[in-house]
Design a protein around this motif. Structure first.
Motif, mmCIF file in Angstrom:
data_model
loop_
_atom_site.group_PDB
_atom_site.id
_atom_site.type_symbol
_atom_site.label_atom_id
_atom_site.label_comp_id
_atom_site.label_asym_id
_atom_site.label_seq_id
_atom_site.Cartn_x
_atom_site.Cartn_y
_atom_site.Cartn_z
ATOM 1 N N THR A 181 -52.846 17.034 -18.197
ATOM 2 C CA THR A 181 -52.162 17.837 -17.176
ATOM 3 C C THR A 181 -51.702 17.008 -15.990
ATOM 4 O O THR A 181 -51.203 17.557 -15.012
ATOM 5 N N ASP A 182 -51.892 15.690 -16.060
ATOM 6 C CA ASP A 182 -51.474 14.837 -14.952
ATOM 7 C C ASP A 182 -50.616 13.689 -15.470
ATOM 8 O O ASP A 182 -50.451 13.523 -16.682
ATOM 9 N N TYR A 183 -50.086 12.891 -14.545
ATOM 10 C CA TYR A 183 -49.184 11.796 -14.901
ATOM 11 C C TYR A 183 -49.850 10.417 -14.815
ATOM 12 O O TYR A 183 -49.166 9.410 -14.971
ATOM 13 N N VAL A 184 -51.154 10.372 -14.582
ATOM 14 C CA VAL A 184 -51.827 9.086 -14.428
ATOM 15 C C VAL A 184 -52.666 8.729 -15.649
ATOM 16 O O VAL A 184 -52.535 7.638 -16.214
ATOM 17 N N GLN A 185 -53.525 9.648 -16.058
ATOM 18 C CA GLN A 185 -54.435 9.360 -17.161
ATOM 19 C C GLN A 185 -53.742 8.967 -18.468
ATOM 20 O O GLN A 185 -54.238 8.079 -19.182
ATOM 21 N N PRO A 186 -52.613 9.570 -18.833
ATOM 22 C CA PRO A 186 -51.986 9.157 -20.097
ATOM 23 C C PRO A 186 -51.674 7.662 -20.153
ATOM 24 O O PRO A 186 -51.845 7.031 -21.198
ATOM 25 N N ASN A 187 -51.244 7.088 -19.039
ATOM 26 C CA ASN A 187 -50.972 5.646 -19.012
ATOM 27 C C ASN A 187 -52.256 4.829 -19.019
ATOM 28 O O ASN A 187 -52.352 3.802 -19.697
ATOM 29 N N ILE A 188 -53.241 5.276 -18.267
ATOM 30 C CA ILE A 188 -54.522 4.564 -18.244
ATOM 31 C C ILE A 188 -55.156 4.560 -19.627
ATOM 32 O O ILE A 188 -55.673 3.536 -20.093
ATOM 33 N N GLN A 189 -55.117 5.696 -20.293
ATOM 34 C CA GLN A 189 -55.716 5.814 -21.627
ATOM 35 C C GLN A 189 -55.066 4.856 -22.622
ATOM 36 O O GLN A 189 -55.736 4.238 -23.445
ATOM 37 N N VAL A 190 -53.755 4.721 -22.549
ATOM 38 C CA VAL A 190 -53.056 3.808 -23.459
ATOM 39 C C VAL A 190 -53.358 2.362 -23.093
ATOM 40 O O VAL A 190 -53.638 1.531 -23.967
ATOM 41 N N ASP A 191 -53.325 2.060 -21.810
ATOM 42 C CA ASP A 191 -53.599 0.684 -21.378
ATOM 43 C C ASP A 191 -54.996 0.240 -21.789
ATOM 44 O O ASP A 191 -55.202 -0.918 -22.184
ATOM 45 N N ASP A 203 -53.187 5.457 -28.500
ATOM 46 C CA ASP A 203 -52.213 4.491 -29.012
ATOM 47 C C ASP A 203 -50.896 4.521 -28.243
ATOM 48 O O ASP A 203 -50.227 3.491 -28.094
ATOM 49 N N ALA A 204 -50.512 5.706 -27.777
ATOM 50 C CA ALA A 204 -49.209 5.840 -27.120
ATOM 51 C C ALA A 204 -49.239 7.066 -26.223
ATOM 52 O O ALA A 204 -50.190 7.857 -26.252
ATOM 53 N N ASN A 205 -48.191 7.232 -25.433
ATOM 54 C CA ASN A 205 -48.040 8.482 -24.691
ATOM 55 C C ASN A 205 -46.581 8.901 -24.661
ATOM 56 O O ASN A 205 -45.671 8.101 -24.890
ATOM 57 N N LEU A 234 -41.115 7.466 -25.301
ATOM 58 C CA LEU A 234 -42.366 7.181 -26.006
ATOM 59 C C LEU A 234 -42.828 5.805 -25.537
ATOM 60 O O LEU A 234 -42.059 4.846 -25.567
ATOM 61 N N VAL A 235 -44.085 5.725 -25.082
ATOM 62 C CA VAL A 235 -44.600 4.496 -24.476
ATOM 63 C C VAL A 235 -45.821 3.993 -25.233
ATOM 64 O O VAL A 235 -46.686 4.786 -25.643
ATOM 65 N N ALA A 236 -45.903 2.681 -25.412
ATOM 66 C CA ALA A 236 -47.035 2.061 -26.098
ATOM 67 C C ALA A 236 -47.376 0.747 -25.406
ATOM 68 O O ALA A 236 -46.911 0.474 -24.299
#
Length: 260
Positions: free
Chosen positions: A58-68, A73-75, A220-222
């Motif tokens: 529900t936020d814009y920060v965790q998806p990038n942190i999780q992938v990094d 695997d991606a967001n 799509l980001v990886a």
């Protein structure tokens, strides 16, 4: 030769081979439209040997942190300016795999029916992250409501406003909260994914909205280490297929626009 043992062995080998052939790919996404699009292509990817697992954020920060951190695997939730800003600010090295769609950014109100009706000192809520906040101000500038010192600065903040004829009071808030406080402000600039989740129809409810030529393509980001994997490329191909184009056009009716 023991036929029964041979048959059991072959069956086990086939099962093992099948398990090896199917690769799991985990993708972090916001609920609408990103997760919906991913869920639409899950069956097709399954046929092609990819077990696509979608986790909604529900936020814009965790998806990038999780992938990094290699927890995902991606967001699929952001546009390139936001990714660039995130990489610069966090020291990450996330990369774009492919562009998928545009979500035209809009301005909404429950108190007025046009931007001309904004009164002196009206309260305007915008996202508090640099790229979406700047995007909101650029949209208001294009609509003639304000003027920025640098008319093309995509990371502009209220401090960059050069002309504010109606002395609008800008409030910078987390993007996800904006639909919930719409009744508490005179105007709110809302990302389309959150507008859709709140039951707003951007093509009908927005007082002003970006055109289809918006540069903010959702991507799509990886990571550099997995962006070229076979499974990731299958996902990218599925996301830019004609089936997805039709799905987007039919389901979102102009609120989301294919960018491929």
């Amino acid at each position: 030769m023991n036929f029964k043992k041979t048959l059991i062995g072959l069956t086990a080998f086939a099962a093992f081979s099948g398990a090896q052939a199917e690769e799991t790919l985990s993708v972090a996404a916001t609920a609408v439209p990103h997760a919906e699009i991913l869920e639409f292509i899950q069956p097709k990817l399954k046929e092609n040997g990819v077990d696509l697992q979608v986790k909604v954020f529900t936020d814009y920060v965790q998806p990038n942190i999780q992938v990094d951190q290699k927890r995902m695997d991606a967001n699929f939730f952001q546009h390139q300016p936001y990714l660039d800003e995130f990489n610069d600010g966090r020291g990450t090295d996330l990369v774009t795999v492919t562009g998928v769609h545009i979500e035209p950014f809009g301005a909404y109100s429950q108190k007025i029916d046009s931007l001309d009706a904004l009164e002196e000192g009206a309260t305007v809520a915008i996202p508090n992250d640099p790229t979406n906040g700047g995007r909101a101000l650029l949209l208001l500038q294009d609509a003639g409501v304000i003027k920025l010192k640098d008319e093309s600065k995509i990371t502009a903040t209220p401090r960059d406003i050069a002309e504010n004829p109606k002395n609008l009071d800008f409030k910078e808030l987390e993007a996800a909260t904006l639909p919930r406080i719409l009744n508490q402000v005179d105007l709110a600039l809302i990302n389309t994914n959150y507008a859709l989740e709140a039951g707003l129809n951007p093509s009908k409810d927005a007082l002003v909205i970006e055109g289809a030529n918006s540069p903010y393509v959702n991507i799509l980001v990886a990571r550099p280490d997995n962006k070229d994997s076979e499974a990731m490329q299958k996902l990218a191909e599925a996301l830019t297929s004609e089936d997805v184009r039709e799905f987007i056009n039919e389901k979102y009716e102009g609120a989301v626009v294919p960018a491929f």
